[in-house]
Design an enzyme around this catalytic site. Structure first.
Site, PDB file in Angstrom:
ATOM      1  N   ASP A   1      40.786  36.418  42.440  1.00 36.57           N
ATOM      2  CA  ASP A   1      41.535  37.403  41.834  1.00 36.57           C
ATOM      3  C   ASP A   1      42.936  37.524  42.175  1.00 36.57           C
ATOM      4  OD1 ASP A   1      39.070  37.540  40.414  1.00 36.57           O
ATOM      5  OD2 ASP A   1      39.021  39.784  40.558  1.00 36.57           O
ATOM      6  N   ASP A   2      43.795  38.408  41.283  1.00 37.81           N
ATOM      7  CA  ASP A   2      45.192  39.305  41.449  1.00 37.81           C
ATOM      8  C   ASP A   2      46.287  38.187  41.636  1.00 37.81           C
ATOM      9  OD1 ASP A   2      43.174  41.154  41.240  1.00 37.81           O
ATOM     10  OD2 ASP A   2      43.592  41.865  43.364  1.00 37.81           O
TER      11      ASP A   2
ATOM     12  N   HIS B   1      43.124  39.030  33.952  1.00 42.18           N
ATOM     13  CA  HIS B   1      42.735  40.152  34.667  1.00 42.18           C
ATOM     14  C   HIS B   1      43.712  41.258  34.406  1.00 42.18           C
ATOM     15  CE1 HIS B   1      40.520  41.823  37.867  1.00 42.18           C
ATOM     16  NE2 HIS B   1      41.342  41.648  38.822  1.00 42.18           N
TER      17      HIS B   1
ATOM     18  N   HIS C   1      46.558  45.732  36.233  1.00 37.85           N
ATOM     19  CA  HIS C   1      45.376  45.820  37.214  1.00 37.85           C
ATOM     20  C   HIS C   1      44.928  47.424  37.343  1.00 37.85           C
ATOM     21  CE1 HIS C   1      42.861  45.499  40.740  1.00 37.85           C
ATOM     22  NE2 HIS C   1      42.697  44.270  40.318  1.00 37.85           N
TER      23      HIS C   1
ATOM     24  N   HIS D   1      40.107  37.014  46.801  1.00 40.88           N
ATOM     25  CA  HIS D   1      41.435  37.344  46.231  1.00 40.88           C
ATOM     26  C   HIS D   1      42.426  36.294  46.590  1.00 40.88           C
ATOM     27  CE1 HIS D   1      39.179  40.946  45.859  1.00 40.88           C
ATOM     28  NE2 HIS D   1      40.061  41.304  44.695  1.00 40.88           N
TER      29      HIS D   1
END
Length: 264
Positions: free
Chosen positions: A85-86, A136, A140, A232
């Site tokens: 993620d991210d 995503h 966020h 991440h």
């Protein structure tokens, strides 16, 4: 005099007949001209061409998917789904990709829209390596579930477009709400646009302070929760993530796990 009157009457009758005939001929000519397209209207062939080339084309319809949050793997048997993620991040995404390649593991990269737009080369590297893309959102915002539908829609669909534009043709196949802040609306919206809502079962806690050994212990202790594991590659220093993946992936294989993608 009588002969003159007779001739005039005869001429009038004949002239009338000629006029009627002429009008009929002209009418037939007009009909023929219209039929053949000679009065400026399109011929049948031209009409067909216009119909085929100038009609507005409908965009291809996106196939909707199941709106329920998925955790299961599409690979039968003892299997895990690695999710990242991210990102993408210019420092850490390439390092994560190197570790995944080293251990021949595919993953789902859940990307922030502006990050993808800023680093299209990284998005394309992810796709070229055989990994999958996940939306995503734009900002966020972990409070997405407290925002109006219009906000959620912009966050999800704008990010999808940013990621797909950066990818150069690859489709985003999943949607993960920041912090798991799904709503019935956001799940349905994502699914209607071809993105399966994606949860997780194992949180590596790699974004928290701590050691590589601590990340390893967390993941190993939670694998019985389910197949989808969260790491991440963005949002800060991910050196511990890279080191943990390099240790955990071969250990997972030793435990008899294979690697798949979340079901669609």
């Amino acid at each position: 005099m009588r002969d003159g009157i007779t001739m005039a009457r005869r001429f009038g009758i004949e002239g009338g007949i000629i006029g009627v005939v002429a009008a009929a001929v002209v009418s037939l000519g007009i009909v023929g001209a219209i039929a053949s397209g000679q009065l400026g209207g399109p011929s049948q062939a031209e009409a067909d061409t216009l119909s085929n080339s100038q009609q507005p084309r409908k965009a291809p319809r996106i196939a909707p998917v199941d709106p329920s949050i998925v955790h299961a793997s599409d690979r039968p048997g003892r299997s895990l789904n690695i999710t990242i993620d991210d990102g993408p991040d210019p420092v850490w995404t390439p390092k994560v990709l190197e570790v995944l390649k080293k251990h021949d593991v595919k993953a789902v990269f859940c990307m922030i829209g502006p990050q993808a737009r800023a680093h299209p080369e990284l998005v394309q590297q992810v796709v070229a390596a055989g990994h999958k893309l996940c939306d995503h959102t734009v900002s966020h915002n972990t409070g997405m579930d407290h925002q109006p539908d219009s906000y959620q829609s912009r966050q999800i669909l704008d990010a999808q477009k940013m990621i797909e534009d950066a990818a150069g043709g690859a489709k985003v196949e999943y949607y993960r709400a920041p912090g798991g802040a799904f709503t019935p609306y956001s799940r349905r919206l994502a699914a209607d646009h071809g993105m399966r809502p994606l949860g997780w079962n194992v949180d590596s806690k790699d974004f928290e302070s701590g050691s590589v050994e601590g990340i390893d212990a967390t993941v190993r202790g939670e694998l019985t929760n389910g197949p989808t594991v969260l790491f991440h590659d963005g949002g800060g220093d991910r050196s511990r993530t890279v080191a943990s993946l390099d240790r955990l992936l071969p250990w997972m294989k030793q435990q008899g796990y294979g690697f798949g993608f979340p079901k669609r």
